[in-house]
Scaffold this motif. Structure first.
Motif, short mmCIF file in Angstrom:
data_model
loop_
_atom_site.label_atom_id
_atom_site.label_comp_id
_atom_site.label_asym_id
_atom_site.label_seq_id
_atom_site.Cartn_x
_atom_site.Cartn_y
_atom_site.Cartn_z
N GLN A 160 3.39 -12.67 3.26
CA GLN A 160 2.62 -11.69 4.01
C GLN A 160 1.27 -11.45 3.35
O GLN A 160 0.23 -11.39 4.02
CB GLN A 160 3.39 -10.37 4.11
CG GLN A 160 4.58 -10.41 5.05
CD GLN A 160 5.45 -9.18 4.94
OE1 GLN A 160 5.32 -8.40 4.00
NE2 GLN A 160 6.33 -8.99 5.91
N ALA A 161 1.26 -11.31 2.03
CA ALA A 161 0.01 -11.10 1.30
C ALA A 161 -0.93 -12.30 1.47
O ALA A 161 -2.14 -12.14 1.63
CB ALA A 161 0.30 -10.86 -0.18
N GLN A 190 4.23 -12.53 10.65
CA GLN A 190 4.00 -12.10 9.27
C GLN A 190 2.80 -11.17 9.18
O GLN A 190 2.82 -10.17 8.44
CB GLN A 190 3.80 -13.33 8.37
CG GLN A 190 5.08 -14.12 8.19
CD GLN A 190 4.84 -15.50 7.62
OE1 GLN A 190 3.73 -16.04 7.68
NE2 GLN A 190 5.88 -16.09 7.05
N LYS A 191 1.77 -11.45 9.95
CA LYS A 191 0.61 -10.57 9.97
C LYS A 191 0.99 -9.21 10.54
O LYS A 191 0.61 -8.17 9.99
CB LYS A 191 -0.51 -11.19 10.82
CG LYS A 191 -1.74 -10.31 10.95
CD LYS A 191 -2.72 -10.87 11.97
CE LYS A 191 -3.89 -9.92 12.19
NZ LYS A 191 -4.74 -10.33 13.32
N ARG A 192 1.73 -9.20 11.64
CA ARG A 192 2.13 -7.95 12.29
C ARG A 192 3.01 -7.10 11.35
O ARG A 192 2.82 -5.89 11.24
CB ARG A 192 2.89 -8.28 13.58
CG ARG A 192 3.27 -7.07 14.41
CD ARG A 192 3.77 -7.49 15.77
NE ARG A 192 4.94 -8.37 15.69
CZ ARG A 192 4.92 -9.67 15.98
NH1 ARG A 192 3.80 -10.26 16.36
NH2 ARG A 192 6.02 -10.39 15.88
N GLU A 193 3.94 -7.75 10.66
CA GLU A 193 4.81 -7.02 9.73
C GLU A 193 4.02 -6.47 8.55
O GLU A 193 4.28 -5.36 8.08
CB GLU A 193 5.93 -7.94 9.25
CG GLU A 193 6.93 -8.30 10.35
CD GLU A 193 7.94 -9.34 9.90
OE1 GLU A 193 7.76 -9.91 8.80
OE2 GLU A 193 8.92 -9.58 10.64
N ALA A 194 3.05 -7.24 8.06
CA ALA A 194 2.23 -6.79 6.94
C ALA A 194 1.39 -5.59 7.34
O ALA A 194 1.27 -4.61 6.58
CB ALA A 194 1.32 -7.93 6.47
N MET A 195 0.82 -5.63 8.54
CA MET A 195 0.00 -4.51 9.01
C MET A 195 0.85 -3.25 9.15
O MET A 195 0.39 -2.14 8.86
CB MET A 195 -0.67 -4.88 10.33
CG MET A 195 -1.77 -5.91 10.17
SD MET A 195 -2.44 -6.55 11.74
CE MET A 195 -3.18 -5.08 12.42
N ALA A 196 2.10 -3.40 9.60
CA ALA A 196 2.99 -2.25 9.73
C ALA A 196 3.24 -1.62 8.35
O ALA A 196 3.26 -0.39 8.21
CB ALA A 196 4.32 -2.68 10.36
N LYS A 197 3.41 -2.45 7.33
CA LYS A 197 3.62 -1.94 5.98
C LYS A 197 2.37 -1.23 5.45
O LYS A 197 2.48 -0.27 4.67
CB LYS A 197 3.99 -3.08 5.03
CG LYS A 197 5.39 -3.64 5.24
CD LYS A 197 5.71 -4.71 4.21
CE LYS A 197 7.12 -5.26 4.39
NZ LYS A 197 7.45 -6.29 3.39
N LEU A 198 1.20 -1.70 5.86
CA LEU A 198 -0.05 -1.10 5.40
C LEU A 198 -0.43 0.15 6.20
O LEU A 198 -1.37 0.85 5.84
CB LEU A 198 -1.19 -2.13 5.49
CG LEU A 198 -1.04 -3.37 4.60
CD1 LEU A 198 -2.20 -4.33 4.83
CD2 LEU A 198 -0.96 -2.99 3.14
N GLY A 199 0.28 0.37 7.31
CA GLY A 199 0.01 1.56 8.10
C GLY A 199 -1.19 1.43 9.01
O GLY A 199 -1.82 2.43 9.38
#
Length: 218
Positions: A160-161, A190-199
């Motif tokens: 994700q990073a 992976q981009k969508r999941e990463a953005m969700a984690k970043l808020g």
């Protein structure tokens, strides 16, 4: 009565229309210009004197010639130090909001606030004061335990990073998929999941978050 000269900047025409309609009903303010991109805003500021700038935080420039977000605000602050700035944002990420209000001469409020509160922010800015909207104050007042709640970036998986790093560097989903040897749908997920984690919920929010934290910028 002294008229406050105001420039409005937002990349959504209906938002500009709504703000203009609300402010034109107020005494003591004159809308002297509007801009929909960072480039057009800089050009307008160079030719049109004003007292207060009311601007969206995220106005992506298609060409990338002029950056938006915190970088744009800082550039304007440097070029026009006497100009008072009211930043409006739909972002809710506390780190980004904290970065905005850390500038002691920039007012800030959520796009969820009423036009009455926007007017209060403009009036306060015209007097040389700083106004922070109630929604932003509430967001910043939420407790955070840094010891048990590490920065969101550290919660991203290695892949994700890597995807976010490549997005920030300007690579498309297709280019990232080729580079990583996987399907475009996998990269998008992976981009969508990463953005969700970043808020964050969209690309402007993602870029604003990255700039606020200074990560992945080399």
């Amino acid at each position: 009565m002294v008229q406050l000269r105001v420039i409005l900047a937002d990349d959504h025409p209906f938002v500009l229309l709504g703000i203009r309609a609300a402010l034109e009903r107020r005494a003591g303010v004159t809308i002297v210009g509007e801009a929909a991109t960072p480039r057009s805003l800089i050009k307008l500021l160079q030719s049109t004197p004003c007292d207060v700038l009311v601007t969206d935080l995220t106005m992506p420039e298609a060409s990338g010639a002029v950056e938006d977000g915190l970088d744009l605000v800082r550039r304007i602050r440097c070029a026009w130090p006497s100009l008072r700035i009211v930043v409006m944002t739909a972002l809710t990420n506390a780190a980004i909001l904290r970065a905005i209000v850390s500038d002691v001469v920039v007012s800030a409020l959520s796009k969820m606030e009423t036009t009455d509160e926007l007017w209060q922010a403009i009036e306060a800015s015209g007097r040389g004061e700083v106004y922070v909207g109630r929604s932003i104050i509430e967001a910043l007042a939420r407790p955070r335990d840094e010891a048990s709640d590490p920065p969101p970036v550290s919660r991203l998986s290695r892949r994700q990073a890597e995807v976010i790093r490549m997005v920030v560097r300007g690579q498309s989903i297709s280019e990232i998929a080729v580079a990583l040897g996987c399907h475009r749908r996998t990269v998008s997920r992976q981009k969508r999941e990463a953005m969700a984690k970043l808020g964050v919920t969209n690309d402007p929010g993602l870029f604003a978050y990255i700039r606020a934290h200074g990560v992945y910028e080399s």
